[in-house]
Design a protein around this motif. Sequence first.
Motif, PDB file in Angstrom:
ATOM      1  N   LEU A 197      -2.192 -11.282  -6.429  1.00  0.00           N
ATOM      2  CA  LEU A 197      -2.122 -10.378  -4.816  1.00  0.00           C
ATOM      3  C   LEU A 197      -2.944 -11.169  -4.089  1.00  0.00           C
ATOM      4  O   LEU A 197      -4.038 -12.003  -4.490  1.00  0.00           O
ATOM      5  N   LEU A 198      -2.745 -11.112  -2.836  1.00  0.00           N
ATOM      6  CA  LEU A 198      -3.582 -11.598  -1.483  1.00  0.00           C
ATOM      7  C   LEU A 198      -3.844 -10.535  -0.646  1.00  0.00           C
ATOM      8  O   LEU A 198      -3.040  -9.885   0.035  1.00  0.00           O
ATOM      9  N   ALA A 199      -5.175 -10.010  -0.360  1.00  0.00           N
ATOM     10  CA  ALA A 199      -5.677  -9.138   0.484  1.00  0.00           C
ATOM     11  C   ALA A 199      -5.964  -9.857   1.766  1.00  0.00           C
ATOM     12  O   ALA A 199      -6.827 -10.934   1.662  1.00  0.00           O
ATOM     13  N   THR A 200      -5.684  -9.414   3.005  1.00  0.00           N
ATOM     14  CA  THR A 200      -6.094  -9.982   4.316  1.00  0.00           C
ATOM     15  C   THR A 200      -6.543  -8.866   5.113  1.00  0.00           C
ATOM     16  O   THR A 200      -5.956  -7.892   5.237  1.00  0.00           O
TER      17      THR A 200
ATOM     18  N   LYS B 132      -3.768  -6.027   5.108  1.00  0.00           N
ATOM     19  CA  LYS B 132      -2.453  -5.953   4.360  1.00  0.00           C
ATOM     20  C   LYS B 132      -2.410  -6.706   3.105  1.00  0.00           C
ATOM     21  O   LYS B 132      -3.312  -7.635   2.832  1.00  0.00           O
ATOM     22  N   ILE B 133      -1.735  -6.195   2.066  1.00  0.00           N
ATOM     23  CA  ILE B 133      -1.517  -6.657   0.575  1.00  0.00           C
ATOM     24  C   ILE B 133      -0.154  -7.577   0.385  1.00  0.00           C
ATOM     25  O   ILE B 133       0.720  -6.902   0.863  1.00  0.00           O
ATOM     26  N   TRP B 134      -0.509  -8.707   0.106  1.00  0.00           N
ATOM     27  CA  TRP B 134       0.538  -9.679   0.041  1.00  0.00           C
ATOM     28  C   TRP B 134       0.933  -9.999  -1.765  1.00  0.00           C
ATOM     29  O   TRP B 134      -0.033 -10.145  -2.182  1.00  0.00           O
ATOM     30  N   ASN B 135       2.161 -10.089  -2.194  1.00  0.00           N
ATOM     31  CA  ASN B 135       2.532 -10.529  -3.398  1.00  0.00           C
ATOM     32  C   ASN B 135       2.696 -12.273  -2.959  1.00  0.00           C
ATOM     33  O   ASN B 135       3.675 -12.816  -2.312  1.00  0.00           O
ATOM     34  N   VAL B 136       1.605 -12.937  -3.596  1.00  0.00           N
ATOM     35  CA  VAL B 136       1.650 -14.337  -3.476  1.00  0.00           C
ATOM     36  C   VAL B 136       2.963 -15.285  -3.893  1.00  0.00           C
ATOM     37  O   VAL B 136       3.321 -16.037  -2.951  1.00  0.00           O
TER      38      VAL B 136
ATOM     39  N   THR C   3       6.044 -14.079  -4.381  1.00  0.00           N
ATOM     40  CA  THR C   3       7.122 -13.795  -3.548  1.00  0.00           C
ATOM     41  C   THR C   3       6.966 -14.184  -2.145  1.00  0.00           C
ATOM     42  O   THR C   3       8.298 -14.226  -1.481  1.00  0.00           O
ATOM     43  N   GLY C   4       5.717 -13.828  -1.548  1.00  0.00           N
ATOM     44  CA  GLY C   4       5.583 -14.211  -0.310  1.00  0.00           C
ATOM     45  C   GLY C   4       5.787 -12.903   0.561  1.00  0.00           C
ATOM     46  O   GLY C   4       5.868 -12.870   1.929  1.00  0.00           O
ATOM     47  N   ASN C   5       6.061 -11.767  -0.089  1.00  0.00           N
ATOM     48  CA  ASN C   5       6.339 -10.550   0.493  1.00  0.00           C
ATOM     49  C   ASN C   5       5.199  -9.685   0.754  1.00  0.00           C
ATOM     50  O   ASN C   5       4.339  -9.686  -0.077  1.00  0.00           O
ATOM     51  N   ALA C   6       5.266  -8.814   1.708  1.00  0.00           N
ATOM     52  CA  ALA C   6       4.166  -7.937   2.112  1.00  0.00           C
ATOM     53  C   ALA C   6       4.427  -6.675   1.147  1.00  0.00           C
ATOM     54  O   ALA C   6       5.527  -6.172   1.360  1.00  0.00           O
ATOM     55  N   VAL C   7       3.263  -6.314   0.564  1.00  0.00           N
ATOM     56  CA  VAL C   7       3.463  -5.090  -0.573  1.00  0.00           C
ATOM     57  C   VAL C   7       3.230  -3.812   0.508  1.00  0.00           C
ATOM     58  O   VAL C   7       4.163  -2.709   0.317  1.00  0.00           O
ATOM     59  N   PHE C   8       2.189  -3.489   0.833  1.00  0.00           N
ATOM     60  CA  PHE C   8       1.893  -2.349   1.628  1.00  0.00           C
ATOM     61  C   PHE C   8       0.554  -2.739   2.483  1.00  0.00           C
ATOM     62  O   PHE C   8      -0.104  -3.693   2.506  1.00  0.00           O
ATOM     63  N   ASP C   9       0.399  -1.815   3.587  1.00  0.00           N
ATOM     64  CA  ASP C   9      -0.878  -1.820   4.263  1.00  0.00           C
ATOM     65  C   ASP C   9      -1.819  -0.627   3.772  1.00  0.00           C
ATOM     66  O   ASP C   9      -1.393   0.294   3.640  1.00  0.00           O
ATOM     67  N   LEU C  10      -3.345  -1.163   4.201  1.00  0.00           N
ATOM     68  CA  LEU C  10      -4.114  -0.095   4.070  1.00  0.00           C
ATOM     69  C   LEU C  10      -4.881   0.207   5.424  1.00  0.00           C
ATOM     70  O   LEU C  10      -5.370  -0.660   5.945  1.00  0.00           O
ATOM     71  N   HIS C  11      -4.640   1.625   5.858  1.00  0.00           N
ATOM     72  CA  HIS C  11      -5.522   2.144   6.988  1.00  0.00           C
ATOM     73  C   HIS C  11      -6.642   2.909   6.671  1.00  0.00           C
ATOM     74  O   HIS C  11      -6.768   3.731   5.832  1.00  0.00           O
ATOM     75  N   GLY C  12      -7.702   2.644   7.638  1.00  0.00           N
ATOM     76  CA  GLY C  12      -8.786   3.520   7.646  1.00  0.00           C
ATOM     77  C   GLY C  12      -9.884   3.072   8.258  1.00  0.00           C
ATOM     78  O   GLY C  12     -10.666   3.673   9.039  1.00  0.00           O
ATOM     79  N   HIS C  13     -10.072   1.641   8.449  1.00  0.00           N
ATOM     80  CA  HIS C  13     -11.096   1.087   9.090  1.00  0.00           C
ATOM     81  C   HIS C  13     -10.977   1.167  10.345  1.00  0.00           C
ATOM     82  O   HIS C  13      -9.650   0.905  11.000  1.00  0.00           O
TER      83      HIS C  13
END
Length: 422
Positions: free
Chosen positions: A120-123, A131-135, A137-147
């Motif tokens: 995974l790659l977290a940005t 944003k969390i990505w599967n390296v 496949t190049g697909n976005a996995v899900f987003d994290l909200h809170g900050h």
Amino acid sequence: MCSTENKEEIQQISPEPALILELKTRRPPSFEGRAGCETWSVDFSPEGDWFAWSMGHGIVWVVAWPLDSEDSQNGETDRGDKSFSCGHPVWGLAFGPRPPKSAAAAPPAGTPPKRNHSLLLATGLENGVIKIWNVLTGNAVFDLHGHEGVVRNLIFPQNGTLTLISSSRDKTLRIWDLTQKGKRVQVLSGHKDWISCCSVSSDCSMIASVGRFDRMVCLWSLRSYTFMRSLTGGSRKTLYLLSSCDFSPDGALLATTAFSGSSWWIDLWDPYTAEKLATLVENFEDYGQNQISSIQFSPNGLYLAIVADNRALQVWEPGKKGMVMQTQVDRDSNGICCSYHPQGGVVATGTRDGHVRFWRAPRTVPSLCHLCRSILRHSVSTHQIEPLPLPKTILEYLTYRNFLERLKTCCSSGEEREVWEV
């Protein structure tokens, strides 16, 4: 706006003997030097077979490492270049999960890296979203909200779990459980202003964070999610800013950086006792932008890579006199971040103009004494070592109290004068 086309070019000719190559981002001339072009973060994957950098304007580029790898399209894994369009400027990124230290030992020479099919790659973005990505496949996995502010730093602890730690300009750190898609999150509050950087100890027991403007160095428990202690007394300056921090690979040292108009310095701390062990100081005759932006320990813990305004890269061996490697004095180097390759020998640095440079770093076979200390300190705290019936010299070595307290480097007319103050 940068497109997702292949737009980086490789330059290998340089007057710097330590420079291996440079990746330059192609963009319209009107974009050069403008805010939004910066490479705020770079990272190697845990196995060292991928490299990612935020190349400006919301684009993250991921390439196979080494860049001349012959298996880019071989086998069942696509090793071609990948780009992720994040929609907002990217300030932090991190590969994960990261295996425990015992399982992350470097493979024998010539052994092909093990392919991680769940890499995974977290940005971390300027708008506070992660944003969390599967390296692969190049697909976005899900987003994290809170900050509610810029996500400045991201870290996966070195324990193989899908835990992600983030620090933000909203004055908080957050600990996310990615197995729950971020629905379970711990929030650590206590800083009074922006958090510049955070780091996790190798045994995953502590988090360190530094506040840029509140000048606080805080230690938090990653087990109980509580505040442990703050580190004070690291500077005699009244006007200064904190910028970066990093734990040594054995977790027994914490390095923090600060700067003022006329100098920058690195403090080395014992995180268990909150004692300051040593300080490296660099002074300048000209008062102005003398910022130290980033530091990172080498994988074996022998060296500390330094990115500052006066040079593209310096490498220091803590406790020793002088630098073991440094590039030429260059006020236009524009360096703002750095990352060691997991097997050492290479340091990547990112610049304000969206470029990446790869440097040949010193490689030394650690002494048996250093290896024994590293293994011991990975699981034994200072408080557990101090009562042991050992000779004073050995105790001082095991607790890093054999350092001279202060190294001052004075810059004058391009020459350097080094003075030790005990």
